[in-house]
Design an enzyme around this catalytic site. Structure first.
Site, mmCIF file in Angstrom:
data_model
loop_
_atom_site.group_PDB
_atom_site.id
_atom_site.type_symbol
_atom_site.label_atom_id
_atom_site.label_comp_id
_atom_site.label_asym_id
_atom_site.label_seq_id
_atom_site.Cartn_x
_atom_site.Cartn_y
_atom_site.Cartn_z
ATOM 1 N N LYS A 220 -8.289 9.832 -0.276
ATOM 2 C CA LYS A 220 -7.412 10.759 -0.987
ATOM 3 C C LYS A 220 -7.845 12.214 -0.872
ATOM 4 O O LYS A 220 -8.973 12.515 -0.484
ATOM 5 C CB LYS A 220 -7.262 10.326 -2.444
ATOM 6 C CG LYS A 220 -6.256 9.164 -2.530
ATOM 7 C CD LYS A 220 -5.774 8.871 -3.900
ATOM 8 C CE LYS A 220 -4.691 7.779 -3.785
ATOM 9 N NZ LYS A 220 -4.450 7.097 -5.041
ATOM 10 N N ARG A 255 -8.479 -0.521 -4.280
ATOM 11 C CA ARG A 255 -7.388 -0.411 -3.294
ATOM 12 C C ARG A 255 -7.888 0.472 -2.155
ATOM 13 O O ARG A 255 -8.091 1.669 -2.347
ATOM 14 C CB ARG A 255 -6.157 0.200 -3.975
ATOM 15 C CG ARG A 255 -4.937 0.330 -3.067
ATOM 16 C CD ARG A 255 -3.774 0.988 -3.817
ATOM 17 N NE ARG A 255 -2.593 1.080 -2.993
ATOM 18 C CZ ARG A 255 -2.356 2.067 -2.125
ATOM 19 N NH1 ARG A 255 -3.223 3.046 -1.968
ATOM 20 N NH2 ARG A 255 -1.249 2.061 -1.414
HETATM 21 N N1 HH2 Z 1 -2.225 5.275 -4.452
HETATM 22 C C1 HH2 Z 1 -1.256 5.345 -3.506
HETATM 23 C C2 HH2 Z 1 -0.258 4.382 -3.474
HETATM 24 N N2 HH2 Z 1 -0.236 3.353 -4.358
HETATM 25 N N3 HH2 Z 1 -1.179 2.235 -6.233
HETATM 26 C C3 HH2 Z 1 -2.111 2.165 -7.181
HETATM 27 N N4 HH2 Z 1 -2.090 1.172 -8.087
HETATM 28 N N5 HH2 Z 1 -3.121 3.092 -7.284
HETATM 29 C C4 HH2 Z 1 -3.212 4.136 -6.411
HETATM 30 O O1 HH2 Z 1 -4.136 4.969 -6.563
HETATM 31 C C5 HH2 Z 1 -2.219 4.258 -5.376
HETATM 32 C C6 HH2 Z 1 -1.204 3.268 -5.315
HETATM 33 C C7 HH2 Z 1 -1.258 6.459 -2.499
HETATM 34 O O2 HH2 Z 1 -0.030 6.608 -1.923
HETATM 35 P P1 HH2 Z 1 0.443 6.811 -0.426
HETATM 36 O O3 HH2 Z 1 0.698 8.256 -0.209
HETATM 37 O O4 HH2 Z 1 1.595 5.909 -0.199
HETATM 38 O O5 HH2 Z 1 -0.733 6.485 0.539
HETATM 39 P P2 HH2 Z 1 -1.548 5.193 0.834
HETATM 40 O O6 HH2 Z 1 -0.654 4.044 0.519
HETATM 41 O O7 HH2 Z 1 -1.905 5.296 2.293
HETATM 42 O O8 HH2 Z 1 -2.772 5.235 -0.027
#
Ligand code: HH2
Length: 275
Positions: A220, A255
């Site tokens: 992140k 995750r």
């Molecule tokens: N972060 C992302 C997506 N889903 N779900 C949970 N529970 N916690 C998180 O911190 C979280 C999440 C980040 O979003 P995105 O930009 O789609 O990127 P990536 O899926 O590659 O992490």
């Protein structure tokens, strides 16, 4: 006491939720696995690397993103759920939309992962309550399009803890049993790097809610800001450090994009702890 399983997975040690993005625009790996076949191969590789569960998403929620219609999300994720089901790992659907939740669970997803804690779609709570799915209730403030503009908190740890407690109470009132729930402070969702660090430092305050805690810090922005590493896929070491810290503080679900690296680090951490 925190329950010992989530979606049938024992939480006696930190478990890895491997990320399978079926999106053209996710911040860390957008476009790489947009094709269903590539996404399925990627998920299978993550399981080989040691993923205990897989999180499948058809919509990027990165800062600035505008949202993806439910029909488009379903076209992306359903073939991937079908393709990954035979691997026997619980599958999670990462979505804010009730329709996607319902259809993904019908297709075999065991977990609903909603970054807005079932608040974005007014139909989400009832849709999930009507299933047996487990739920990751994640805290976020604002919409992805604008959430990083001016996030402000008085005491971020207390505010996020109280907001998560309210999301849990709301889910239980809708008929979703506590044993189906996990909580997540939502690293980067309406938070500055300082807010993210405060939440990671005080994970004990979230663990005190008595539910499994999930942390999604992988690759992140705050890791990039702190280290000056611009490319998300070069933030692996920083991500592993955050995962180890979270595990040490009691997080039981991590995750992550980099399953093999995180697993290796956790194996050494656990061996030292037991020695
Ligand atoms: N972060 C992302 C997506 N889903 N779900 C949970 N529970 N916690 C998180 O911190 C979280 C999440 C980040 O979003 P995105 O930009 O789609 O990127 P990536 O899926 O590659 O992490």
């Amino acid at each position: 006491m925190t329950h010992l399983t989530f979606a049938g997975v024992a939480l006696d040690r930190p478990r890895l939720l491997g990320i399978v993005n079926v999106t053209p625009d996710s911040f860390s790996d957008g476009g790489r696995f947009f094709d269903a076949g590539a996404a399925i191969a990627h998920g299978a590789g993550l399981v080989e690397d040691g993923a205990d569960l897989l999180d499948i998403g058809g919509e990027s929620t990165r800062p600035g993103s505008q949202g993806t219609p439910a029909a488009e999300q379903l076209a992306r994720v359903l073939p991937v759920i079908e393709g990954l089901k035979p691997l026997g790992r619980p599958l999670s659907i990462d979505t804010r939309d009730a329709t996607v939740m319902r259809e993904a669970v019908a297709a075999g997803a065991a977990i609903v992962n909603d970054v807005t804690g079932l608040t974005h779609d007014p139909a989400a709570l009832a849709a999930v309550a009507a299933t047996k799915a487990s739920v990751i209730l994640c805290h976020s403030r604002g919409e992805p399009a604008t959430m990083q503009q001016h996030p402000r908190y008085g005491d971020v740890v207390a505010e996020v803890r109280d907001a998560l407690a309210a999301l849990v109470a709301r889910a239980e009132a809708a008929g979703i049993a506590r044993t189906r729930l996990a909580v997540d402070p939502g690293i980067g969702f309406g938070k500055t790097p300082a807010h993210n660090l405060a939440l990671l430092r005080r994970l004990d305050a979230l663990a005190a809610l008595g539910l499994p805690v999930l942390i999604g810090a992988s690759r992140k922005g705050f890791i990039g800001r702190l280290t000056g590493v611009e490319a998300a896929d070069r933030r692996v070491a920083g991500s592993v450090a955050a995962a180890l810290w979270a595990a040490e503080q009691g997080a039981r679900l991590l995750r992550v994009h980099d399953v093999a690296e995180t697993r290796q680090a956790l194996a050494i951490w656990a061996a030292i702890e037991k020695a």
